[in-house]
Structure formats: structure tokens, C-alpha cells
Design an enzyme around this catalytic site. Sequence first.
Site, PDB file in Angstrom:
ATOM      1  N   HIS A 177     -63.197  23.946 -29.237  1.00  0.00           N
ATOM      2  CA  HIS A 177     -62.825  23.880 -30.436  1.00  0.00           C
ATOM      3  C   HIS A 177     -62.173  22.304 -30.531  1.00  0.00           C
ATOM      4  O   HIS A 177     -62.303  21.125 -30.775  1.00  0.00           O
ATOM      5  CB  HIS A 177     -62.431  25.010 -31.192  1.00  0.00           C
ATOM      6  N   LYS A 212     -66.431  38.140 -43.614  1.00  0.00           N
ATOM      7  CA  LYS A 212     -66.483  38.579 -42.294  1.00  0.00           C
ATOM      8  C   LYS A 212     -65.844  39.286 -40.853  1.00  0.00           C
ATOM      9  O   LYS A 212     -66.233  39.285 -39.365  1.00  0.00           O
ATOM     10  CB  LYS A 212     -66.768  36.907 -41.336  1.00  0.00           C
ATOM     11  N   ARG A 270     -72.521  23.126 -28.680  1.00  0.00           N
ATOM     12  CA  ARG A 270     -72.429  23.414 -27.190  1.00  0.00           C
ATOM     13  C   ARG A 270     -74.503  23.078 -26.842  1.00  0.00           C
ATOM     14  O   ARG A 270     -74.087  23.051 -25.525  1.00  0.00           O
ATOM     15  CB  ARG A 270     -72.367  24.453 -27.381  1.00  0.00           C
ATOM     16  N   SER A 294     -65.602  32.221 -29.293  1.00  0.00           N
ATOM     17  CA  SER A 294     -64.720  32.710 -30.031  1.00  0.00           C
ATOM     18  C   SER A 294     -65.380  34.125 -29.854  1.00  0.00           C
ATOM     19  O   SER A 294     -64.327  34.561 -29.414  1.00  0.00           O
ATOM     20  CB  SER A 294     -64.345  32.503 -31.613  1.00  0.00           C
TER      21      SER A 294
HETATM   22  O1  PNS Z   1     -67.063  27.897 -37.144  1.00  0.00           O
HETATM   23  P1  PNS Z   1     -68.248  28.484 -37.558  1.00  0.00           P
HETATM   24  O2  PNS Z   1     -68.372  30.324 -38.909  1.00  0.00           O
HETATM   25  O3  PNS Z   1     -69.363  28.509 -37.190  1.00  0.00           O
HETATM   26  O4  PNS Z   1     -67.766  27.431 -39.119  1.00  0.00           O
HETATM   27  C1  PNS Z   1     -68.846  28.231 -40.069  1.00  0.00           C
HETATM   28  C2  PNS Z   1     -68.610  27.342 -41.756  1.00  0.00           C
HETATM   29  C3  PNS Z   1     -67.012  27.713 -42.112  1.00  0.00           C
HETATM   30  C4  PNS Z   1     -68.285  25.676 -40.914  1.00  0.00           C
HETATM   31  C5  PNS Z   1     -69.370  27.466 -42.840  1.00  0.00           C
HETATM   32  O5  PNS Z   1     -69.657  28.877 -43.146  1.00  0.00           O
HETATM   33  C6  PNS Z   1     -68.751  27.523 -44.292  1.00  0.00           C
HETATM   34  O6  PNS Z   1     -68.765  25.654 -43.850  1.00  0.00           O
HETATM   35  N1  PNS Z   1     -69.036  28.351 -44.537  1.00  0.00           N
HETATM   36  C7  PNS Z   1     -68.188  27.852 -46.438  1.00  0.00           C
HETATM   37  C8  PNS Z   1     -69.101  28.885 -47.535  1.00  0.00           C
HETATM   38  C9  PNS Z   1     -69.879  27.259 -47.423  1.00  0.00           C
HETATM   39  O7  PNS Z   1     -69.850  25.994 -48.235  1.00  0.00           O
HETATM   40  N2  PNS Z   1     -71.245  27.735 -47.177  1.00  0.00           N
HETATM   41  C10 PNS Z   1     -72.416  26.925 -47.897  1.00  0.00           C
HETATM   42  C11 PNS Z   1     -73.198  26.230 -46.257  1.00  0.00           C
HETATM   43  S1  PNS Z   1     -72.895  27.209 -45.364  1.00  0.00           S
END
Ligand code: PNS
Length: 165
Positions: free
Chosen positions: A19, A43, A92, A130
Site C-alpha cells: 500500500h 467483512k 499487483r 493484507s
Molecule cells: O482494499 P479493498 O477491500 O480491496 O477495497 C475495496 C473498496 C473499499 C475500494 C470497495 O469495497 C469500496 O469502495 N467499498 C465501498 C462501497 C462501494 O462504494 N461499493 C461500490 C463499488 S465496489
Amino acid sequence: MSERIAVYPGSFDPVTYGHLDILQRGLSVFDQIIIAVLNNSSKNPLFTVEERVDLLKKATAHLDSVTVDSFEGLLVDYVQKKKVGIVLRGLRAISDFEYELQIAAINKSLNPKIETCFMMTSNHYSFLSSSMVKEAAMYGGSVHELVPEPVEKALVHKFGKRSSV
Ligand code: PNS
């Protein structure tokens, strides 16, 4: 000229050197980056959102142009509230691409004004996630090379003591 600002969202459960690598790359393009930690208790994260924010603040304390925040609900709503037009995400490997494409496409349909900018993680961290870090730490493996020191300590605190920390 107006400042170029991006939101770098994620679960960051916990933040890794992967990150931070994306963050450094982002700072070569953007003047300010807001790290936005998703408050996602559904989650079942290892670290609370407060802990994740705190670890990110410690890991980025040396970077003036970085702020750390948390959000709930839709990412596009948070980004709009912050008056930012760009979401920064890291890639990645090819395996990340489909997931990232889906998120970017959904976000685009929810708010066409918001763009997603992808940056490639250094090869050195292309295997790093992670989840892998948590699994390694849970079974007593050293994560010293993978996460900043405050995160290493926090993992030891969660899973039990290692002699090296
Ligand atoms: O680190 P991650 O878990 O891959 O991040 C995922 C993240 C936080 C970018 C995504 O889950 C998110 O934006 N969640 C908020 C809800 C949302 O906007 N959902 C619609 C797009 S997935």
C-alpha cells in the site's frame, strides 16, 4: 493551478508496504492524497476502523501531503463530498485486474465524473496482500519485511508474542 488531489480507498486491514508503495507512486502524480479506510464491519476485519486509521497515520506520519480518514457507504459519495475527482488504486498482478475493473466500472456508472487511476505495485510487493500478512502472522511467521513496524507490533499484540519484536 488547482491542486491535484486523489482519494486512495481500501480496507487496509492492515496497511502493508505494498500500500505504501502505491502511495509513494501516487505522490509523484498528485499533490495531496486522502487515504480513505472503509468502515466495513460486515467483512469481519481483524483491526477496527480506528485501529486501521491509527496504523495508517503512524505509517504515513513522515508524508505531509497525506491525510487519513475513514468512510461508510458508497465510495463515490465520499469522494464527491471531499470534492475530489480521482480514485487511486493499486494493481499487483493480472489477477487484480478483473476485480478492479468491476469496481471502477460500478463507480463510473454511479458517478461518471469520478475517474479511477491505477498504479502498478513494485514487483517486489506483487505477491503481498493484507490477507497473506494476517495469515503469516497468525501462524507465527515474521512479517518484518512486509509491514511497517507499528503494524508488526499490532499483529504481535493480536496474535501473540514473537521474540524479534
Ligand atoms: O482494499 P479493498 O477491500 O480491496 O477495497 C475495496 C473498496 C473499499 C475500494 C470497495 O469495497 C469500496 O469502495 N467499498 C465501498 C462501497 C462501494 O462504494 N461499493 C461500490 C463499488 S465496489
